[in-house]
Write a protein that holds these residues in place. Structure first.
Motif, PDB file in Angstrom:
ATOM      1  N   SER A 159      20.827  40.383  83.670  1.00  0.00           N
ATOM      2  CA  SER A 159      20.104  39.531  84.601  1.00  0.00           C
ATOM      3  C   SER A 159      18.654  39.395  84.150  1.00  0.00           C
ATOM      4  O   SER A 159      18.085  40.316  83.554  1.00  0.00           O
ATOM      5  N   THR A 160      18.053  38.259  84.439  1.00  0.00           N
ATOM      6  CA  THR A 160      16.662  38.027  84.060  1.00  0.00           C
ATOM      7  C   THR A 160      15.683  38.472  85.135  1.00  0.00           C
ATOM      8  O   THR A 160      14.470  38.422  84.927  1.00  0.00           O
ATOM      9  N   SER A 161      16.177  38.942  86.274  1.00  0.00           N
ATOM     10  CA  SER A 161      15.334  39.128  87.450  1.00  0.00           C
ATOM     11  C   SER A 161      14.225  40.149  87.249  1.00  0.00           C
ATOM     12  O   SER A 161      13.042  39.855  87.445  1.00  0.00           O
ATOM     13  N   ALA A 162      14.569  41.402  86.936  1.00  0.00           N
ATOM     14  CA  ALA A 162      13.562  42.445  86.832  1.00  0.00           C
ATOM     15  C   ALA A 162      12.576  42.157  85.715  1.00  0.00           C
ATOM     16  O   ALA A 162      11.369  42.369  85.865  1.00  0.00           O
ATOM     17  N   GLN A 163      13.073  41.663  84.595  1.00  0.00           N
ATOM     18  CA  GLN A 163      12.178  41.346  83.482  1.00  0.00           C
ATOM     19  C   GLN A 163      11.204  40.238  83.861  1.00  0.00           C
ATOM     20  O   GLN A 163      10.036  40.260  83.468  1.00  0.00           O
ATOM     21  N   HIS A 164      11.672  39.273  84.633  1.00  0.00           N
ATOM     22  CA  HIS A 164      10.806  38.182  85.083  1.00  0.00           C
ATOM     23  C   HIS A 164       9.666  38.714  85.940  1.00  0.00           C
ATOM     24  O   HIS A 164       8.499  38.339  85.746  1.00  0.00           O
ATOM     25  N   VAL A 165       9.979  39.596  86.880  1.00  0.00           N
ATOM     26  CA  VAL A 165       8.938  40.166  87.728  1.00  0.00           C
ATOM     27  C   VAL A 165       7.959  40.973  86.885  1.00  0.00           C
ATOM     28  O   VAL A 165       6.734  40.892  87.053  1.00  0.00           O
ATOM     29  N   HIS A 166       8.480  41.760  85.957  1.00  0.00           N
ATOM     30  CA  HIS A 166       7.636  42.587  85.095  1.00  0.00           C
ATOM     31  C   HIS A 166       6.708  41.727  84.243  1.00  0.00           C
ATOM     32  O   HIS A 166       5.499  42.012  84.125  1.00  0.00           O
ATOM     33  N   ASP A 167       7.236  40.671  83.667  1.00  0.00           N
ATOM     34  CA  ASP A 167       6.446  39.846  82.748  1.00  0.00           C
ATOM     35  C   ASP A 167       5.427  38.976  83.473  1.00  0.00           C
ATOM     36  O   ASP A 167       4.305  38.777  82.978  1.00  0.00           O
ATOM     37  N   ASP A 168       5.796  38.445  84.627  1.00  0.00           N
ATOM     38  CA  ASP A 168       4.967  37.418  85.269  1.00  0.00           C
ATOM     39  C   ASP A 168       4.146  37.902  86.460  1.00  0.00           C
ATOM     40  O   ASP A 168       3.166  37.249  86.835  1.00  0.00           O
ATOM     41  N   PHE A 169       4.534  39.027  87.067  1.00  0.00           N
ATOM     42  CA  PHE A 169       3.851  39.438  88.292  1.00  0.00           C
ATOM     43  C   PHE A 169       3.349  40.880  88.271  1.00  0.00           C
ATOM     44  O   PHE A 169       2.270  41.163  88.781  1.00  0.00           O
ATOM     45  N   ALA A 170       4.125  41.775  87.703  1.00  0.00           N
ATOM     46  CA  ALA A 170       3.811  43.198  87.829  1.00  0.00           C
ATOM     47  C   ALA A 170       4.083  43.925  86.513  1.00  0.00           C
ATOM     48  O   ALA A 170       5.104  44.601  86.360  1.00  0.00           O
ATOM     49  N   PRO A 171       3.162  43.823  85.552  1.00  0.00           N
ATOM     50  CA  PRO A 171       3.400  44.432  84.230  1.00  0.00           C
ATOM     51  C   PRO A 171       3.484  45.950  84.257  1.00  0.00           C
ATOM     52  O   PRO A 171       4.019  46.562  83.317  1.00  0.00           O
ATOM     53  N   ASP A 172       2.971  46.589  85.320  1.00  0.00           N
ATOM     54  CA  ASP A 172       3.022  48.043  85.406  1.00  0.00           C
ATOM     55  C   ASP A 172       4.253  48.562  86.140  1.00  0.00           C
ATOM     56  O   ASP A 172       4.454  49.786  86.234  1.00  0.00           O
TER      57      ASP A 172
END
Length: 281
Positions: A159-172
């Motif tokens: 799924s792209t979901s968690a990676q999307h949040v990590h990359d675009d909103f919450a890198p930490d």
């Protein structure tokens, strides 16, 4: 379009019986699974087995959910009755492989249309618009994307979901992947992860289950647009057109809205109107 006929074994048995006698029975060419009866076409369709409200295999062996309703409607417009559908589990990480190997005819499994995926497979639709959100333990919600940096997020492999949040909103933010959303939900309940992130439609289905009511809540963050498409073999423009026509008919005759209310109504989830079809040859 690749409709599957009755199995080769059943066909061979039928041929031998016709040679031996002029009054043979049709019993031998009845498939025991979803392979059809030999009197018409059948379809093998990929769905999720563990997504309440979208694609769920019940303990009784039935299949329920909005994606199942959409797939069944499309199959009907292609001339295939429900009893001649073989349902195959389509985990997120295996969807492209299932199509490329020819294991399924098409996939209706909360399958977001992306440019990356379109390099390997094609899509019809979209037939639904979801938005990415977070499911958290009740009372532990966040009010803005910045707060996600302090969380451990769970999503499923492929799924792209968690990676999307990590990359675009919450890198930490910390990422944790499991094989299914059900495993993520278990981790959320036990405290192993802080939030399950995926499409709001999927999260609403889990939150609405009787055993989960009051335990979890959606954060209410629309972190992305997720247009759900019907996955088809790459470049199959004929099947794409036929499925697009079926989706339009489902919307026009009211069946689409009925399926929305039937599957999402209990969760008080307000779905958007049917999106415009963009995947055309």
């Amino acid at each position: 379009m690749k409709l599957r006929k009755a199995s080769a074994l059943a066909a061979a048995v039928l041929a031998l019986s016709l040679t031996a006698t002029a009054c043979g029975s049709n019993d031998d060419d009845e498939g025991s699974g979803g392979g059809g009866s030999g009197d018409g076409d059948s379809l093998t369709i990929g769905i999720k087995f563990d997504q309440p409200g979208l694609g769920l295999k019940t303990p009784e062996g039935d299949y329920t959910g909005f994606d199942v309703d959409v797939a069944t409607y499309i199959a009907g417009k292609l001339g295939v009755s429900p009893e001649n559908i073989e349902w195959v589990e389509a985990p997120s990480a295996e969807r492209e492989n299932l199509l490329k190997r020819g294991d399924v005819d098409f996939i209706v499994a909360s399958y977001s249309i992306t440019d990356e995926r379109k390099e390997q497979v094609s899509f019809a639709g979209p037939y639904f618009m979801a938005h990415q959100d977070l499911l958290m333990r009740a009372g532990e919600g966040v009010s803005n994307p910045d707060e996600i940096n302090d969380l451990t997020l769970c999503s499923v492999t492929g799924s792209t979901s968690a990676q999307h949040v990590h990359d675009d909103f919450a890198p930490d933010a910390q990422l944790q992947e499991f094989g299914t959303y059900s495993e993520c939900l278990t981790g959320l309940e036990s405290g192993a992860v802080d939030a399950l992130t995926t499409d709001d439609s999927i999260l609403a289905g889990y939150a609405a289950q009787e055993q989960n009511q009051g335990k979890f809540e959606l954060a209410g963050l629309e972190l992305s647009d997720e247009p759900y498409g019907v996955g088809i073999p790459h470049g199959d423009t004929e099947l794409q057109e036929q499925i697009n026509d079926a989706i339009r008919e489902m919307e026009e005759d009211g069946s689409w809205q009925e399926a929305i209310e039937r599957n999402f109504g209990p969760a008080n989830y307000e779905a958007e109107e049917a999106p415009e079809i963009t995947e055309t040859s």
